[in-house]
Scaffold this motif. Structure first.
Motif, PDB file in Angstrom:
ATOM      1  N   ASP A 199       0.842  -1.194   0.000  1.00  0.00           N
ATOM      2  CA  ASP A 199       0.000   0.000   0.000  1.00  0.00           C
ATOM      3  C   ASP A 199       0.881   1.248   0.000  1.00  0.00           C
ATOM      4  OD1 ASP A 199      -2.120   1.689   0.074  1.00  0.00           O
ATOM      5  OD2 ASP A 199      -2.671   1.296   2.162  1.00  0.00           O
ATOM      6  N   LEU A 200       0.735   2.067  -1.025  1.00  0.00           N
ATOM      7  CA  LEU A 200       1.492   3.308  -1.173  1.00  0.00           C
ATOM      8  C   LEU A 200       0.518   4.455  -1.430  1.00  0.00           C
ATOM      9  CD1 LEU A 200       4.450   2.169  -3.481  1.00  0.00           C
ATOM     10  CD2 LEU A 200       4.546   2.636  -1.036  1.00  0.00           C
ATOM     11  N   PRO A 201       0.969   5.693  -1.264  1.00  0.00           N
ATOM     12  CA  PRO A 201       0.103   6.821  -1.646  1.00  0.00           C
ATOM     13  C   PRO A 201      -0.362   6.680  -3.092  1.00  0.00           C
ATOM     14  CG  PRO A 201       2.004   7.610  -0.419  1.00  0.00           C
ATOM     15  CD  PRO A 201       2.234   6.147  -0.650  1.00  0.00           C
ATOM     16  N   ARG A 202      -1.635   6.909  -3.303  1.00  0.00           N
ATOM     17  CA  ARG A 202      -2.228   6.648  -4.605  1.00  0.00           C
ATOM     18  C   ARG A 202      -1.649   7.575  -5.671  1.00  0.00           C
ATOM     19  NH1 ARG A 202      -6.064   3.974  -7.068  1.00  0.00           N
ATOM     20  NH2 ARG A 202      -7.176   4.902  -8.822  1.00  0.00           N
ATOM     21  N   VAL A 203      -1.350   6.981  -6.818  1.00  0.00           N
ATOM     22  CA  VAL A 203      -0.885   7.744  -7.972  1.00  0.00           C
ATOM     23  C   VAL A 203      -2.091   8.413  -8.624  1.00  0.00           C
ATOM     24  CG1 VAL A 203       0.266   7.604 -10.210  1.00  0.00           C
ATOM     25  CG2 VAL A 203       1.040   6.162  -8.314  1.00  0.00           C
ATOM     26  N   ASP A 204      -2.006   9.701  -8.836  1.00  0.00           N
ATOM     27  CA  ASP A 204      -3.109  10.419  -9.477  1.00  0.00           C
ATOM     28  C   ASP A 204      -3.278   9.937 -10.918  1.00  0.00           C
ATOM     29  OD1 ASP A 204      -3.451  11.876  -7.168  1.00  0.00           O
ATOM     30  OD2 ASP A 204      -2.109  13.492  -7.810  1.00  0.00           O
ATOM     31  N   ASP A 205      -4.528   9.709 -11.302  1.00  0.00           N
ATOM     32  CA  ASP A 205      -4.855   9.259 -12.664  1.00  0.00           C
ATOM     33  C   ASP A 205      -4.051   8.010 -13.027  1.00  0.00           C
ATOM     34  OD1 ASP A 205      -6.564  11.443 -12.945  1.00  0.00           O
ATOM     35  OD2 ASP A 205      -4.941  12.722 -13.675  1.00  0.00           O
ATOM     36  N   LEU A 206      -4.112   7.014 -12.144  1.00  0.00           N
ATOM     37  CA  LEU A 206      -3.321   5.799 -12.349  1.00  0.00           C
ATOM     38  C   LEU A 206      -3.669   5.124 -13.669  1.00  0.00           C
ATOM     39  CD1 LEU A 206      -1.438   3.500 -11.428  1.00  0.00           C
ATOM     40  CD2 LEU A 206      -3.372   2.538 -10.164  1.00  0.00           C
ATOM     41  N   LEU A 244      -4.457  -1.933  -5.690  1.00  0.00           N
ATOM     42  CA  LEU A 244      -3.404  -1.675  -4.709  1.00  0.00           C
ATOM     43  C   LEU A 244      -2.049  -2.111  -5.259  1.00  0.00           C
ATOM     44  CD1 LEU A 244      -3.644  -2.188  -0.911  1.00  0.00           C
ATOM     45  CD2 LEU A 244      -1.686  -3.135  -2.109  1.00  0.00           C
ATOM     46  N   SER A 245      -1.977  -3.320  -5.822  1.00  0.00           N
ATOM     47  CA  SER A 245      -0.713  -3.791  -6.398  1.00  0.00           C
ATOM     48  C   SER A 245      -0.356  -3.009  -7.653  1.00  0.00           C
ATOM     49  CB  SER A 245      -0.808  -5.286  -6.713  1.00  0.00           C
ATOM     50  OG  SER A 245      -1.031  -6.037  -5.537  1.00  0.00           O
ATOM     51  N   ALA A 246      -1.363  -2.671  -8.466  1.00  0.00           N
ATOM     52  CA  ALA A 246      -1.084  -1.880  -9.664  1.00  0.00           C
ATOM     53  C   ALA A 246      -0.491  -0.524  -9.288  1.00  0.00           C
ATOM     54  CB  ALA A 246      -2.363  -1.698 -10.474  1.00  0.00           C
ATOM     55  N   ASN A 247      -1.023   0.089  -8.245  1.00  0.00           N
ATOM     56  CA  ASN A 247      -0.494   1.375  -7.785  1.00  0.00           C
ATOM     57  C   ASN A 247       0.941   1.222  -7.281  1.00  0.00           C
ATOM     58  OD1 ASN A 247      -1.242   4.305  -6.842  1.00  0.00           O
ATOM     59  ND2 ASN A 247      -0.289   3.338  -5.068  1.00  0.00           N
ATOM     60  N   TYR A 248       1.238   0.094  -6.608  1.00  0.00           N
ATOM     61  CA  TYR A 248       2.591  -0.146  -6.086  1.00  0.00           C
ATOM     62  C   TYR A 248       3.606  -0.252  -7.220  1.00  0.00           C
ATOM     63  CZ  TYR A 248       6.484  -2.767  -4.025  1.00  0.00           C
ATOM     64  OH  TYR A 248       7.736  -3.198  -3.647  1.00  0.00           O
ATOM     65  N   TRP A 255      -5.103   6.281 -16.438  1.00  0.00           N
ATOM     66  CA  TRP A 255      -4.722   7.047 -17.627  1.00  0.00           C
ATOM     67  C   TRP A 255      -3.211   7.024 -17.831  1.00  0.00           C
ATOM     68  CZ3 TRP A 255      -1.774  11.505 -18.291  1.00  0.00           C
ATOM     69  CH2 TRP A 255      -1.836  12.084 -19.560  1.00  0.00           C
ATOM     70  N   LYS A 256      -2.445   7.173 -16.748  1.00  0.00           N
ATOM     71  CA  LYS A 256      -0.987   7.165 -16.875  1.00  0.00           C
ATOM     72  C   LYS A 256      -0.477   5.797 -17.319  1.00  0.00           C
ATOM     73  CE  LYS A 256       0.035  10.830 -13.524  1.00  0.00           C
ATOM     74  NZ  LYS A 256       0.706  11.156 -12.239  1.00  0.00           N
ATOM     75  N   LEU A 257      -1.098   4.730 -16.826  1.00  0.00           N
ATOM     76  CA  LEU A 257      -0.674   3.390 -17.237  1.00  0.00           C
ATOM     77  C   LEU A 257      -0.964   3.151 -18.711  1.00  0.00           C
ATOM     78  CD1 LEU A 257       0.458   0.631 -16.458  1.00  0.00           C
ATOM     79  CD2 LEU A 257      -1.840  -0.047 -15.753  1.00  0.00           C
ATOM     80  N   VAL A 258      -2.102   3.626 -19.171  1.00  0.00           N
ATOM     81  CA  VAL A 258      -2.433   3.487 -20.596  1.00  0.00           C
ATOM     82  C   VAL A 258      -1.435   4.253 -21.453  1.00  0.00           C
ATOM     83  CG1 VAL A 258      -4.171   4.032 -22.342  1.00  0.00           C
ATOM     84  CG2 VAL A 258      -4.866   3.036 -20.164  1.00  0.00           C
ATOM     85  N   GLU A 259      -1.078   5.456 -21.032  1.00  0.00           N
ATOM     86  CA  GLU A 259      -0.116   6.244 -21.799  1.00  0.00           C
ATOM     87  C   GLU A 259       1.276   5.609 -21.778  1.00  0.00           C
ATOM     88  OE1 GLU A 259      -0.462   9.057 -23.659  1.00  0.00           O
ATOM     89  OE2 GLU A 259      -2.611   8.663 -23.467  1.00  0.00           O
ATOM     90  N   ALA A 260       1.667   5.036 -20.651  1.00  0.00           N
ATOM     91  CA  ALA A 260       3.014   4.466 -20.546  1.00  0.00           C
ATOM     92  C   ALA A 260       3.169   3.201 -21.383  1.00  0.00           C
ATOM     93  CB  ALA A 260       3.342   4.164 -19.085  1.00  0.00           C
ATOM     94  N   LYS A 263      -5.999  -0.506 -20.962  1.00  0.00           N
ATOM     95  CA  LYS A 263      -7.196   0.313 -21.170  1.00  0.00           C
ATOM     96  C   LYS A 263      -8.437  -0.370 -20.609  1.00  0.00           C
ATOM     97  CE  LYS A 263      -6.983   0.918 -25.611  1.00  0.00           C
ATOM     98  NZ  LYS A 263      -7.338   1.443 -26.959  1.00  0.00           N
ATOM     99  N   ALA A 264      -8.548  -1.680 -20.834  1.00  0.00           N
ATOM    100  CA  ALA A 264      -9.719  -2.398 -20.326  1.00  0.00           C
ATOM    101  C   ALA A 264      -9.731  -2.418 -18.801  1.00  0.00           C
ATOM    102  CB  ALA A 264      -9.734  -3.822 -20.879  1.00  0.00           C
ATOM    103  N   GLY A 265      -8.572  -2.614 -18.192  1.00  0.00           N
ATOM    104  CA  GLY A 265      -8.524  -2.620 -16.735  1.00  0.00           C
ATOM    105  C   GLY A 265      -8.788  -1.256 -16.137  1.00  0.00           C
ATOM    106  N   ALA A 266      -8.286  -0.211 -16.785  1.00  0.00           N
ATOM    107  CA  ALA A 266      -8.522   1.138 -16.273  1.00  0.00           C
ATOM    108  C   ALA A 266      -9.990   1.534 -16.410  1.00  0.00           C
ATOM    109  CB  ALA A 266      -7.630   2.135 -17.004  1.00  0.00           C
ATOM    110  N   ALA A 267     -10.630   1.082 -17.490  1.00  0.00           N
ATOM    111  CA  ALA A 267     -12.042   1.402 -17.701  1.00  0.00           C
ATOM    112  C   ALA A 267     -12.979   0.437 -16.994  1.00  0.00           C
ATOM    113  CB  ALA A 267     -12.349   1.403 -19.199  1.00  0.00           C
TER     114      ALA A 267
END
Length: 383
Positions: free
Chosen positions: A272-279, A359-363, A281-286, A302-306
């Protein structure tokens, strides 16, 4: 004349022999492919079918990459200036490590094939019973029972049971043994890495590995009640990554494990870490058109973010790509490639968000941002 001819031929043969012995021998590069991937091809893919052709091709390429990586390390070791006994020991370690990664890759493919087979119902249909097959049965008449008065005798009172003796309270496990148990638990999952666990002055426990500045790879179950290092660039030995601790325990590849295993509860709370803003959207762009990542990674991100849902078969293929990248990263350890490490972080984050584990995706993505950021410039600082 014949004797002269024989002597001349003999002299030419001696001269050619001396020249051959004086020339340096050809240095053949070591090839450990038979020892790394020999005998690992699964029986399920002995006969390649159209449904398994793509899986077989991916597995063949990944196994060859693991073997090539081991051969490159062996070639570099072959030309290094180290004693023979140390070179032989390092060669054995490289081959055993690559073999372990190849075995894990094959096991991942077998799990994928078996999960795909479970999606199809191959059992024969149950036979249907028609009304003509039901035999009519005459109802059995219920006998009439006349009531009879019964005077029950008073039952004796039961004797009170003796109270059980109180169990002695469990003896608390020593702190050093707790650290060793946690260290053994994580080291057994990935024995090719260096691990360290320590206790801070406030009583909290911290876990670290020197794979990538303290990042814990996906697939490693973390003991409950353990803190992980926050994302940042760090250097030094694995024990130094823990920071200030009052006691610690360190594992190096090759250290023996105790005979028995202890049940260690695990938890995702350590990631558990401080949440990344717009996780999302940023993952899709990366993951968009990134070198070294399959196209499907961007699609599943994209499917997971949506939160539109992802098929299990797609997650299995994504997990195969993630496992392969992680095996390649382990094969490069301790000198890992920065681009491959970034792809491993993105694959781990995409797999987690596709499964709904934010939670793991944010980590993993927080570590990607921390390691992708340019280092702080030292320009203008005082000497």
């Amino acid at each position: 004349m014949a004797i002269f001819g024989r002597n001349t031929a003999r002299q030419r043969l001696k001269r050619a022999t001396r020249q051959a012995l004086s020339a340096p021998t050809f240095d053949t590069p070591p090839d450990a492919t038979p020892w790394v991937i020999g005998g690992l091809w699964p029986a399920e893919l002995e006969t390649v079918k159209p449904a398994t052709a793509a899986v077989a091709a991916h597995l063949k390429n990944d196994l060859q990459r693991i073997a090539d990586s081991a051969n490159e390390r062996l070639r570099a070791l072959h030309h290094s200036d180290v004693p023979d006994f140390a070179r032989r020991a390092e060669e054995v370690r490289i081959i055993e490590t690559a073999r372990a990664y190849a075995v894990q890759r094959v096991e991942s493919t077998i799990r994928q094939l078996r999960s795909a087979e479970d999606d199809f119902d191959t059992d024969p249909a149950m036979p249907k019973i028609t009304p003509e097959q039901v035999r009519e049965v005459d109802p059995i008449p219920t006998p009439v029972v006349e009531p009879v008065e019964i005077n029950p005798e008073p039952e004796p009172l039961p004797e009170p049971e003796p109270l059980p003796e109180p169990e002695p309270p469990p003896t608390p496990e020593p702190v050093d043994r707790q650290l060793e148990s946690m260290l053994e638990f994580v080291a057994r999952q990935e024995p090719g890495l260096r691990w360290a666990v320590g206790e801070r002055a406030d009583g909290t426990t911290v876990l670290a590995t020197d794979l990538a500045h303290g990042w814990i790879p996906s697939g490693i179950a973390v003991p409950a009640g353990v803190d992980l290092l926050p994302p940042a660039r760090r250097g030094g030995r694995v024990g130094e990554l823990l920071g200030e601790v009052v006691r610690s325990a360190v594992y190096h590849p090759g250290d023996p494990f105790p005979g028995g295993r202890t049940d260690t509860p695990t938890s995702l709370a350590a990631r558990d870490l401080p949440r990344v803003d717009d996780l999302g959207w940023k993952l899709v762009e990366a993951t968009h058109w990134r070198d070294g990542l399959p196209r499907m990674v961007h699609t599943l991100a994209k499917a997971g973010a949506a939160r539109t849902g992802v098929l299990d078969a797609e997650v299995d293929v994504l997990r195969v790509h993630s496992d392969t990248a992680r095996y390649q990263l382990m094969a490069q350890y301790p000198d890992v490639d920065a681009a491959l490490l970034s792809n491993c972080l993105l694959l781990a984050a995409t797999e987690a968000i596709a499964l709904g584990d934010e939670l793991s995706a944010n980590y993993h993505f927080a570590w990607f941002e921390a390691l992708s950021a340019p280092p702080i410039s030292q320009w203008g600082t005082a000497p």
